[in-house]
Design an enzyme around this catalytic site. Sequence first.
Site, mmCIF file in Angstrom:
data_model
loop_
_atom_site.group_PDB
_atom_site.id
_atom_site.type_symbol
_atom_site.label_atom_id
_atom_site.label_comp_id
_atom_site.label_asym_id
_atom_site.label_seq_id
_atom_site.Cartn_x
_atom_site.Cartn_y
_atom_site.Cartn_z
ATOM 1 C CG HIS A 157 -1.669 1.248 1.467
ATOM 2 N ND1 HIS A 157 -2.966 1.433 1.059
ATOM 3 C CD2 HIS A 157 -1.297 2.403 2.092
ATOM 4 C CE1 HIS A 157 -3.365 2.649 1.404
ATOM 5 N NE2 HIS A 157 -2.368 3.255 2.041
ATOM 6 C CD GLU A 158 1.924 3.450 3.753
ATOM 7 O OE1 GLU A 158 2.153 4.519 3.148
ATOM 8 O OE2 GLU A 158 0.957 3.293 4.518
ATOM 9 C CG HIS A 203 0.297 6.246 -0.588
ATOM 10 N ND1 HIS A 203 -0.760 7.003 -1.053
ATOM 11 C CD2 HIS A 203 -0.172 5.593 0.510
ATOM 12 C CE1 HIS A 203 -1.809 6.836 -0.269
ATOM 13 N NE2 HIS A 203 -1.489 5.973 0.682
ATOM 14 C CD GLU A 258 -4.640 6.567 2.202
ATOM 15 O OE1 GLU A 258 -4.507 5.346 2.443
ATOM 16 O OE2 GLU A 258 -3.684 7.358 2.189
#
Length: 290
Positions: free
Chosen positions: A142-143, A146, A219
């Site tokens: 997930h990070e 980003h 997100e």
Amino acid sequence: MMRIMLFLATNIAVLIIASITLKLLGVDRFTGQNYGSLLVFCAVFGFAGSLVSLFLSKWMAKMSTKTEIITQPRTRHEQWLMQTVEELSREAGIKMPEVGIFPAYESNAFATGWNKNDALVAVSQGLLERFSPDEVRAVLAHEIGHVANGDMVTLALIQGVVNTFVMFFARIFGNFVDKVILKNEDGPGIGYFVATIFAELVLGILASIIVMWFSRKREFKADEAGARLAGTGAMIAALQRLRAEQEVPVTMPNSLTAFGINGGLKGGLAGLLMTHPPLEVRIEALRQRG
């Protein structure tokens, strides 16, 4: 969420310092007659605040969270963490970021940096201790999402735009109060400065709603990236674990409790100022996608 809040805090600090300095030097004395010059002036300082925040984001994150960067893995867990981030980064097509661990009991993680090839990914000690390897991998994915999506750069550009218009319309309002309401014809007076500061505070809150809306949208994109890199099931499991831990007492300072991947969304006006959608909404979005 941490990267957003640290970015905004630095941006606001830069703008406040710039605004005070300009007033003390007598530079900030636009009468509102030349709107083109005023807009250029506001754009220069508006984007300066967001860009300085962007370039300081990694340093601010390290200092505020006491993140310890892993340069040479000392344990099996640190070695696994480095290998996992390296693998995910390669799959995402970005350069290996710095990897760190910050001392927090709650399960959290963040990524920041001025570009996708000079980033930082960090996880909390609590997350490493309580999450399964697949769930940790999903959070890292997930990070990494980003970073690969360039969210920090896009945020800086959006913040620069809203900074510009906050400064622009605040000075127009200050000029209106000073000239029209207070009938001051001797140049900017105390009414101009007070009204300008008041307008900057009000417009700044409205601008934050725009930035937070962008953050919530990103997100979902990062969750999708995490699902592609680590698997939809693992990403959903990680979000479910985060939701289950929302009732766990938090030992981090209040200023940091909502900064990372584990961020809820309250209803009403407060919800407009939150950086993350509700976890249950994110989980449902992944289920529909998968």
